[in-house]
Structures are given as C-alpha cells and as structure tokens.
Enzyme design. Structure first.
Site, mmCIF file in Angstrom:
data_model
loop_
_atom_site.group_PDB
_atom_site.id
_atom_site.type_symbol
_atom_site.label_atom_id
_atom_site.label_comp_id
_atom_site.label_asym_id
_atom_site.label_seq_id
_atom_site.Cartn_x
_atom_site.Cartn_y
_atom_site.Cartn_z
ATOM 1 N N PHE A 125 0.859 -1.182 0.000
ATOM 2 C CA PHE A 125 0.000 0.000 0.000
ATOM 3 C C PHE A 125 0.892 1.228 0.000
ATOM 4 O O PHE A 125 1.717 1.389 0.896
ATOM 5 C CB PHE A 125 -0.943 0.029 1.212
ATOM 6 C CG PHE A 125 -1.910 1.181 1.143
ATOM 7 C CD1 PHE A 125 -3.050 1.101 0.364
ATOM 8 C CD2 PHE A 125 -1.660 2.365 1.820
ATOM 9 C CE1 PHE A 125 -3.931 2.176 0.257
ATOM 10 C CE2 PHE A 125 -2.529 3.443 1.715
ATOM 11 C CZ PHE A 125 -3.673 3.351 0.943
ATOM 12 N N ASP A 210 9.371 2.578 1.553
ATOM 13 C CA ASP A 210 8.212 3.318 2.045
ATOM 14 C C ASP A 210 8.133 3.080 3.550
ATOM 15 O O ASP A 210 7.736 2.011 4.002
ATOM 16 C CB ASP A 210 6.962 2.802 1.323
ATOM 17 C CG ASP A 210 5.687 3.489 1.805
ATOM 18 O OD1 ASP A 210 5.692 4.057 2.915
ATOM 19 O OD2 ASP A 210 4.669 3.421 1.088
ATOM 20 N N LYS A 239 2.943 9.944 8.564
ATOM 21 C CA LYS A 239 2.307 9.459 9.789
ATOM 22 C C LYS A 239 2.955 9.946 11.086
ATOM 23 O O LYS A 239 2.730 11.061 11.506
ATOM 24 C CB LYS A 239 2.228 7.926 9.739
ATOM 25 C CG LYS A 239 1.239 7.424 8.661
ATOM 26 C CD LYS A 239 0.937 5.969 8.829
ATOM 27 C CE LYS A 239 0.075 5.363 7.721
ATOM 28 N NZ LYS A 239 -1.354 5.409 7.962
HETATM 29 N N1 PLP Z 1 2.421 4.107 2.430
HETATM 30 C C1 PLP Z 1 2.141 3.309 3.468
HETATM 31 C C2 PLP Z 1 3.057 2.180 3.791
HETATM 32 C C3 PLP Z 1 0.993 3.521 4.230
HETATM 33 O O1 PLP Z 1 0.713 2.708 5.259
HETATM 34 C C4 PLP Z 1 0.140 4.608 3.893
HETATM 35 C C5 PLP Z 1 -1.094 4.849 4.660
HETATM 36 O O2 PLP Z 1 -1.630 3.994 5.329
HETATM 37 C C6 PLP Z 1 0.480 5.418 2.817
HETATM 38 C C7 PLP Z 1 1.629 5.143 2.101
HETATM 39 C C8 PLP Z 1 -0.377 6.581 2.416
HETATM 40 O O3 PLP Z 1 -0.248 7.597 3.351
HETATM 41 P P1 PLP Z 1 -1.349 8.764 3.419
HETATM 42 O O4 PLP Z 1 -2.633 8.121 3.804
HETATM 43 O O5 PLP Z 1 -0.826 9.717 4.453
HETATM 44 O O6 PLP Z 1 -1.412 9.390 2.063
#
Ligand code: PLP
Length: 379
Positions: A125, A210, A239
C-alpha cells in the site's frame, strides 16, 4: 464524500493512549490513528510547539526560508545518516501519498526518458493519489480508476527471483515497505531486503523504501529497513513524524536528490514553519525517550501476552506494529466491533487478523488492560 464507510464511534478527546467518545466512554487506542500517534494523544510538548509556532509564524511559501524547515531537514537527515552513513536531502509534503509521489517522480527523473518503470510488491500500500495507487499492489483498488498511469509493475513480496524477472531496461526503481502494514502486517525477510539491495546495485536501480507506516521508531528501529542493515537510496515518511499533524517527507541520498532541478517538483505547503516545527519536536521527544527501544520492549511484552491467549493462532510484525491471527476461523470484523464496544480500538487488517499500532508510550498496565479485554471478547 462517502469513501470511508459509516463510523461506529465519535471521539471528542484523547490523552496518551486514552480516547473518550461523545458519551464520555473511555477507550484504549491500540490503533494510534493508523500508526500515527507515536507519542500519544495531546502530547504536552507537541501541543505547546503547535500553539507557540502558530502564534509566531505558520507559513511563508518556498520562495523564502524559515529556521524551522532548515532545522527539521537537518534532524531528519541526521536520523538517516545515523541509520545509513549516507548524507541526503529532504522534500517536505503533507501526507504519505505525496511523499511517495515525490519518490516516484525522482525515480523517473533519475532513470531518464524510456527508463521510468517502478516495481513494487503485491499486497503493498503506497497511497491513494493516482501514481501512488498505481504503485500499490492491490489490483482491486485500481479497477474503478482505469486506465492507471503507465510504468508500474508488481511482483510477489519476499520473492527475489520474481523481482529479478520483472526487471528490464525500462525499470528505474524498486519501491518496498519493510513491513506491509495495510497488506496485513507482513514483514519483509531481512535476507530479501539485502538481496533487493544487491540486485538494485547490480542493475543500477534505486532502492526506495516506504517508511510511512514503519518509520519513526514503530518497529523498534527508527526505520524498518534498519533491521536488515540495508542502505536505501530513497526513503518516504509521514504518519508518526507529525504525531497527528499532517506532514510527510521524502529523503534521498544527496547525489540522487540532485537530479531534481528548481521547478521539477513542489507544493505550496512544502515544509511550512508550523509543520516542520512539529517534526523537530517529535524527533527531539522520540530521541529523549528512546522511542525505538520502547517500541521493541513493549512490543515484545505485548506479543508474549497475546501469544498466550487461546483464541490467537499467532502474532506477526515488528516492535509495536503487530497483527494477531485469530484462531478457529473467527471473523476479525466481529472481534474488532466487540473490542470497540468493550473499549479497545483496533483494526481488522485482514478478514482473520487484528492490527495493533498503539502509541509507543503505551504502559505495561495499558497493555495488560488491552490483553484482558481481548481475552474476554475472544472467550
Ligand atoms: N504508504 C504506506 C506504507 C501507508 O501505510 C500509507 C497509509 O496507510 C500510505 C503510504 C499513504 O499515506 P497517506 O494516507 O498519508 O497518504
């Protein structure tokens, strides 16, 4: 707009690991706003910095500098330099998806014309903007939005041969989560991460990690990639770095960041004085309490207690990013809902498992209280 489903509870206040709803009922927050609230709700130092900075200077645009953006970039680079030995540069944004967009654009600029593809993993994700969604390895999430942007391909996670087979001259980078959070709390194997690094070196690709869910101490290290000892080229984060204040960032090794020229990327709100003052305060406070060690210790304590419960088949994850696989085909959505009624906030991350991402400041007494609620609901 109706994209989130109907909420079951309305919260009005939080403090540390605790939340209160509009009826005055108390809950323990074992989800932390989806791995955001690393330092606990309404942290006094973060609240103070937000109010003082709001009264001093919030935003001036990127036509000018502020002391706050410089300070935060230096602090982030120090964290990464300690973790990798490499020196880099930072781009600030407002969310995880934007942090990945920056990484994806950087990969395209690095690769050059004809070498723009990014390989990521099934089950991953990476966010909801179109390119971050295209990188996300969940075809069902793409389907309503076809055609997806070009240049994305997906391979099985933890399978180095599949990755190798997906690489051709059009590929510029690999993008991976050290633990797939939304995908079910599935850690990458340390050897896999090292093999990915070696493959990227061999083929001249960027290794981009990520760290949006894993970053800022949650897994027991500042960044999830540190467990495997690899040195990534690009790191996206969001986050926990704002403890609830919306902010994200992308760090890249200096020589890679240098492929961006003025005008290649930007955002009105990139690195506001307010957001970056919060980032500095979060880093300072996490260093002061040694948040990685706390996450590792509390995670181990919680895992041991959970594993001893009869209704739990296994616990996976790292530090305080954990999932409990339920035994006997129990429905995680039902268990989630009953736990919420009992006063424990969690999340059904798969149909049969619950995710836990409490504040890293959670106490042993709160972990015991949560375990007692879980035991009762499962019984
Ligand atoms: N990347 C990862 C690993 C995530 O867990 C998330 C959100 O849960 C995102 C990207 C996307 O982040 P945002 O919701 O702040 O756009």
């Amino acid at each position: 707009m109706p994209v989130f489903g109907a909420p079951q509870v309305m919260f009005v206040r939080g403090s540390g690991t605790e939340l209160w709803d509009s009826d005055g009922k108390r809950y323990l927050d074992f989800l932390g706003g989806l791995a955001v609230i690393g330092l606990g709700h309404s942290h006094p130092r973060i609240t103070q910095v937000i109010s003082e900075q709001a009264a001093t200077l919030m935003h001036v645009s990127n036509l000018f500098a502020t002391d706050k953006v410089a300070e935060a970039a230096i602090k982030i680079n120090e964290l990464l330099e300690e973790a990798t030995g490499a020196v880099g540069q930072v781009f600030f944004c407002n969310s995880g998806a934007e942090a990945n967009e920056t990484a994806l654009k950087l990969a395209r600029k690095f690769g050059g014309r004809g070498r723009h593809a990014v390989v990521s993993a099934f089950g991953s994700f990476h966010g909801r903007t179109l390119a971050a969604l295209a990188a996300t390895g969940q075809p069902a999430k793409h389907e309503p939005f076809f055609p997806m942007p070009d240049g994305f391909r997906h391979v099985a996670y933890n399978d180095i041969e599949a990755l190798e087979a997906a690489i051709d001259p059009s590929v510029a980078a690999v993008l991976l989560e050290p633990v797939q959070g939304e995908g079910g709390v599935l850690p990458a194997e340390d050897q896999y991460m090292r093999d990915v690094r070696a493959l990227c070196d061999e083929r001249g690709l960027l290794m981009m990690v990520d760290e949006i869910q894993t970053g800022y101490a949650r897994t027991g290290e500042w960044f999830g990639f540190q467990h495997s000892g690899v040195v990534p080229d690009v790191v996206s984060m969001a986050k926990a770095m704002g403890n609830g204040f919306p902010v994200g960032a992308t760090w890249a090794k200096h020589e890679i960041a240098a492929v961006f020229r003025p005008g290649d990327h930007g955002s009105t709100y990139s690195g506001t004085a307010l957001a970056t003052a919060v980032v500095s305060a979060v880093i300072d406070e996490m260093r002061r309490i040694d948040a990685p060690t706390l996450a590792a210790k509390r995670g181990e304590y919680f895992t041991t207690k959970l594993e001893a419960l009869p209704g739990i088949a296994g616990v996976r994850g790292r530090g305080l990013l954990l999932a409990a696989e339920l035994a006997d085909g129990a429905d995680a959505k039902v268990v989630y809902s009953q736990l919420l009624d009992a006063g424990l906030v969690t999340n059904a991350v798969t149909p049969t498992s619950l995710r836990f991402a409490p504040p890293l400041t959670v106490t042993e007494a709160e972990l015991d209280e949560a375990v007692a609620m879980i035991a009762e609901v499962l019984a």
